[in-house]
Scaffold this active site. Structure first.
Site, PDB file in Angstrom:
ATOM      1  N   CYS A 188       0.834  -1.207   0.000  1.00 23.21           N
ATOM      2  CA  CYS A 188       0.000   0.000   0.000  1.00 23.21           C
ATOM      3  C   CYS A 188       0.877   1.269   0.000  1.00 23.21           C
ATOM      4  O   CYS A 188       1.495   1.567  -1.011  1.00 23.21           O
ATOM      5  CB  CYS A 188      -0.999  -0.047   1.143  1.00 23.21           C
ATOM      6  SG  CYS A 188      -2.381   1.076   0.867  1.00 23.21           S
ATOM      7  N   HIS A 227      -3.146  -5.021   1.642  1.00 22.34           N
ATOM      8  CA  HIS A 227      -2.489  -5.185   2.952  1.00 22.34           C
ATOM      9  C   HIS A 227      -2.468  -6.637   3.426  1.00 22.34           C
ATOM     10  O   HIS A 227      -3.266  -7.005   4.303  1.00 22.34           O
ATOM     11  CB  HIS A 227      -3.262  -4.406   4.009  1.00 22.34           C
ATOM     12  CG  HIS A 227      -3.075  -2.938   3.968  1.00 22.34           C
ATOM     13  ND1 HIS A 227      -2.035  -2.293   4.596  1.00 22.34           N
ATOM     14  CD2 HIS A 227      -3.819  -1.969   3.383  1.00 22.34           C
ATOM     15  CE1 HIS A 227      -2.140  -0.985   4.405  1.00 22.34           C
ATOM     16  NE2 HIS A 227      -3.213  -0.762   3.665  1.00 22.34           N
ATOM     17  N   GLU A 267      -0.680  -7.956   5.506  1.00 21.53           N
ATOM     18  CA  GLU A 267      -0.373  -8.009   6.947  1.00 21.53           C
ATOM     19  C   GLU A 267      -1.640  -7.864   7.796  1.00 21.53           C
ATOM     20  O   GLU A 267      -1.594  -8.066   9.007  1.00 21.53           O
ATOM     21  CB  GLU A 267       0.675  -6.936   7.297  1.00 21.53           C
ATOM     22  CG  GLU A 267       0.212  -5.484   7.270  1.00 21.53           C
ATOM     23  CD  GLU A 267       0.129  -4.872   5.864  1.00 21.53           C
ATOM     24  OE1 GLU A 267       0.132  -5.626   4.863  1.00 21.53           O
ATOM     25  OE2 GLU A 267       0.029  -3.634   5.777  1.00 21.53           O
TER      26      GLU A 267
END
Ligand code: GLN
Length: 194
Positions: A80, A173, A175
């Site tokens: 991102c 994302h 994560e």
């Protein structure tokens, strides 16, 4: 043992750390230029790209980071805001990106109505079911240059994950999900480079 650095000056670096550690990787948070010599790969997290770039310059990291990535081939992945930081060129005037990957990127590419959304993606180089991706005020790749391979696109054709040799960038994302496949892919890139 391979050590992965996570740029830890702003953004969601803790989430990257947690995911990498769950995969058994040794993780080091990077806040100073010399620490880049102690890692075999680097993740630039999501967050606010203008702030991240500003802090990279305040901490004098731009030159060292470019040297490690471009001259020494350190595997690097931007998620991102990290994708924005790695770009060659932005459609915006701000920030001044690090010019690591041959990509032109638009920040906040999705209008207000859908500035955050989730969708299933087909990702090249990844086995198993489609990858459930989380987009938050995400960028998209407008143009790719030489050496860049698109590994995932939205249904409308806009690229959201790209690879250029030892460099990887995703508009979403990984994560923020429990699916470790994207991080596994990056750890593979780090292993291959080592
Ligand atoms: N919109 C942010 C930027 O321009 C990126 C958002 C994110 O990393 N989730 O930097």
């Amino acid at each position: 043992m391979t050590t992965v650095g996570v740029l830890a000056i702003q953004g969601d670096y803790r989430e990257h750390r947690t995911l990498l550690e769950s995969l058994g990787a040794d993780v080091k948070e990077i806040r100073l230029p010399d620490q880049l010599d102690e890692v075999d790969g680097l993740i630039i997290p999501g967050g606010e790209s203008t702030t991240i770039v500003q802090l990279i310059d305040i901490y004098n990291m731009r030159e060292k980071l470019r040297e490690r990535v471009l001259n020494e081939g350190m595997p690097t992945w931007g998620t991102c805001a990290g994708m924005i930081v790695m770009a060659q060129k932005l459609s915006d005037h701000r920030p001044d990106p690090l010019k690591l990957m041959n990509i032109e990127v638009s920040r906040n590419a999705f209008g207000r109505q859908v500035d955050s959304f989730e969708t299933d993606l087909e990702v090249e180089d990844m086995d198993g079911p489609p990858y459930h991706a989380v987009f938050i005020r995400a960028p998209v790749v407008d143009t790719i240059g030489e050496g860049v391979r698109i590994i995932s696109s939205l249904d409308d054709g806009r690229p959201v994950a790209v690879r250029q040799g030892h460099m990887l960038a995703t508009a979403f994302h990984p994560e923020l999900t429990n699916d470790p496949r994207m991080h596994k892919l990056f750890l593979q890139m780090v292993d291959e480079a080592g």
